[in-house]
Design a protein around this motif. Sequence first.
Motif, PDB file in Angstrom:
ATOM      1  N   THR A 114       0.855  -1.186   0.000  1.00  0.00           N
ATOM      2  CA  THR A 114       0.000   0.000   0.000  1.00  0.00           C
ATOM      3  C   THR A 114       0.887   1.231   0.000  1.00  0.00           C
ATOM      4  O   THR A 114       2.043   1.189   0.431  1.00  0.00           O
ATOM      5  CB  THR A 114      -0.919   0.059   1.241  1.00  0.00           C
ATOM      6  N   ASN A 144       0.476   5.401   1.000  1.00  0.00           N
ATOM      7  CA  ASN A 144      -0.402   6.436   1.530  1.00  0.00           C
ATOM      8  C   ASN A 144      -0.373   7.648   0.608  1.00  0.00           C
ATOM      9  O   ASN A 144       0.570   7.843  -0.150  1.00  0.00           O
ATOM     10  CB  ASN A 144       0.036   6.819   2.949  1.00  0.00           C
ATOM     11  N   ASN A 145      -1.417   8.463   0.698  1.00  0.00           N
ATOM     12  CA  ASN A 145      -1.466   9.659  -0.133  1.00  0.00           C
ATOM     13  C   ASN A 145      -0.245  10.530   0.117  1.00  0.00           C
ATOM     14  O   ASN A 145       0.161  10.726   1.264  1.00  0.00           O
ATOM     15  CB  ASN A 145      -2.737  10.462   0.164  1.00  0.00           C
ATOM     16  N   VAL A 146       0.339  11.016  -0.966  1.00  0.00           N
ATOM     17  CA  VAL A 146       1.526  11.860  -0.873  1.00  0.00           C
ATOM     18  C   VAL A 146       1.112  13.301  -1.159  1.00  0.00           C
ATOM     19  O   VAL A 146       0.588  13.587  -2.227  1.00  0.00           O
ATOM     20  CB  VAL A 146       2.602  11.416  -1.899  1.00  0.00           C
ATOM     21  N   LYS A 147       1.321  14.175  -0.197  1.00  0.00           N
ATOM     22  CA  LYS A 147       1.022  15.587  -0.438  1.00  0.00           C
ATOM     23  C   LYS A 147       2.106  16.155  -1.351  1.00  0.00           C
ATOM     24  O   LYS A 147       3.232  15.672  -1.364  1.00  0.00           O
ATOM     25  CB  LYS A 147       0.967  16.341   0.888  1.00  0.00           C
ATOM     26  N   TYR A 148       1.761  17.204  -2.084  1.00  0.00           N
ATOM     27  CA  TYR A 148       2.657  17.666  -3.146  1.00  0.00           C
ATOM     28  C   TYR A 148       4.026  18.084  -2.640  1.00  0.00           C
ATOM     29  O   TYR A 148       5.011  17.994  -3.359  1.00  0.00           O
ATOM     30  CB  TYR A 148       2.009  18.792  -3.955  1.00  0.00           C
ATOM     31  N   VAL A 163       7.538   9.139   1.401  1.00  0.00           N
ATOM     32  CA  VAL A 163       6.417   8.312   0.977  1.00  0.00           C
ATOM     33  C   VAL A 163       6.293   7.220   2.032  1.00  0.00           C
ATOM     34  O   VAL A 163       7.285   6.606   2.410  1.00  0.00           O
ATOM     35  CB  VAL A 163       6.692   7.663  -0.404  1.00  0.00           C
ATOM     36  N   GLY A 166       3.842   3.792   3.660  1.00  0.00           N
ATOM     37  CA  GLY A 166       2.850   2.780   3.334  1.00  0.00           C
ATOM     38  C   GLY A 166       3.189   1.500   4.066  1.00  0.00           C
ATOM     39  O   GLY A 166       3.924   1.505   5.053  1.00  0.00           O
ATOM     40  N   GLU A 186       2.920  11.847 -10.224  1.00  0.00           N
ATOM     41  CA  GLU A 186       2.507  10.520  -9.793  1.00  0.00           C
ATOM     42  C   GLU A 186       3.715   9.710  -9.365  1.00  0.00           C
ATOM     43  O   GLU A 186       4.664   9.543 -10.123  1.00  0.00           O
ATOM     44  CB  GLU A 186       1.752   9.774 -10.899  1.00  0.00           C
ATOM     45  N   THR A 240       5.194   6.138  -8.044  1.00  0.00           N
ATOM     46  CA  THR A 240       4.925   4.701  -8.017  1.00  0.00           C
ATOM     47  C   THR A 240       5.914   4.049  -7.062  1.00  0.00           C
ATOM     48  O   THR A 240       7.092   4.392  -7.064  1.00  0.00           O
ATOM     49  CB  THR A 240       5.116   4.085  -9.423  1.00  0.00           C
TER      50      THR A 240
END
Length: 93
Positions: A24, A26-30, A35, A37, A77, A79
Amino acid sequence: GVQTCALPIYRTQLATKDFETELTINNVKYDATKVTGSGEVGATVTAYVGDEEIGGSVVGEDGKYEIEIAGQAGGTEITVKMSKDGYNTVEAA
């Protein structure tokens, strides 16, 4: 008669299996510099933007990982790929 003995042919094939633990991210703020997970304990996790590797880490005993990255522009984005010997590499974005 003469008995011919067929020599056995050995084929070594790396058997790979799927991870039991889902990767998984987690959402990454700009403007985030990491990162986070979860994944398979001891697996290597690598973060990419496109084909460019931007950071890497190893999943800890608690099943969580943290990859330090440079702050990315909004809308980038990221990955994450998880790999370990004997397993199929998986990715999440």
